[in-house]
Design a protein around this motif. Structure first.
Motif, short mmCIF file in Angstrom:
data_model
loop_
_atom_site.label_atom_id
_atom_site.label_comp_id
_atom_site.label_asym_id
_atom_site.label_seq_id
_atom_site.Cartn_x
_atom_site.Cartn_y
_atom_site.Cartn_z
N CYS A 71 41.08 38.77 30.11
CA CYS A 71 40.09 39.25 31.07
C CYS A 71 39.20 38.10 31.53
O CYS A 71 38.87 37.21 30.75
N ALA A 101 43.22 45.49 38.76
CA ALA A 101 43.46 44.72 37.53
C ALA A 101 43.33 45.65 36.33
O ALA A 101 42.71 46.71 36.42
N SER A 159 40.88 40.39 36.55
CA SER A 159 40.61 39.51 37.69
C SER A 159 39.19 39.79 38.19
O SER A 159 38.65 40.87 37.96
N GLU A 161 38.20 40.47 41.13
CA GLU A 161 38.17 41.61 42.06
C GLU A 161 38.47 42.92 41.37
O GLU A 161 38.33 44.00 41.96
#
Length: 181
Positions: A71, A101, A159, A161
């Motif tokens: 992460c 994600a 990610s 985003e």
């Protein structure tokens, strides 16, 4: 105690299955790539605590989980019944959405109802302090913190985003019982 209720989308008023043993919950969710486990939330934090305070209190566990799970982004949801925008926050999270994600949620105080729309079924997991749940990217989901919320959950994403919610437009979530039902 964690509880998993499994509903067919055609019968939101009656679960097909209710599980209360973590091993049973874990094996049922694992069939869909969702992992639930226990991780001690060793540092006491109160619901409503500022995000920075939660990040400081759990810095080591956040770092360890981020490294283990790949992460790179994190966020904290920390809401109690005094939060001035609790109704708006709750309403937004009750919309079915997905993330681009993988998402890891570590409950360090309170509780919340994580619901996943998987095919023709909805899996509603009551998560409490010490629950760690990993949800694959693209999983259709919603979250209920209740009308009188008391929750602190650290959320980690694969990610930057990944935290952004992508609404599905499906109204299915509104048909199923919430945390207070």
């Amino acid at each position: 105690m964690s509880i998993l209720s499994v509903y067919h989308v055609s019968s939101p008023e009656l679960p097909n299955k209710v599980l209360t043993h973590l091993e049973d919950i874990a094996s049922t969710l694992a069939e869909h790539g969702i992992v639930i486990e226990r991780l001690p939330a060793a540092t006491p934090v109160a619901a409503g605590a500022p995000q920075d305070d939660v990040n400081v209190a759990y810095r080591d566990q956040i770092s360890q989980l981020s490294a283990e799970r790949g992460c790179v982004a994190s966020a904290v949801i920390s809401v109690d019944d005094r939060h001035p925008q609790k109704a708006e926050l709750r309403a937004g999270l009750l919309n079915e959405h997905q993330h681009s994600a993988d998402e890891v949620r570590f409950f360090v105080a309170g509780r919340g109802l994580c619901s996943f729309h998987l095919g023709d079924f909805v899996y509603a997991v009551l998560c409490e302090k010490n629950d760690l749940i990993t949800v694959p990217a693209g999983t259709r989901q919603w979250f209920d913190m209740g009308e009188q919320p008391r929750v602190v959950a650290i959320r980690l994403f694969g990610s930057p985003e990944g935290e952004r919610m992508e609404l599905t437009g499906d109204e299915l979530a509104r048909q199923f019982p919430g945390l207070d039902d």
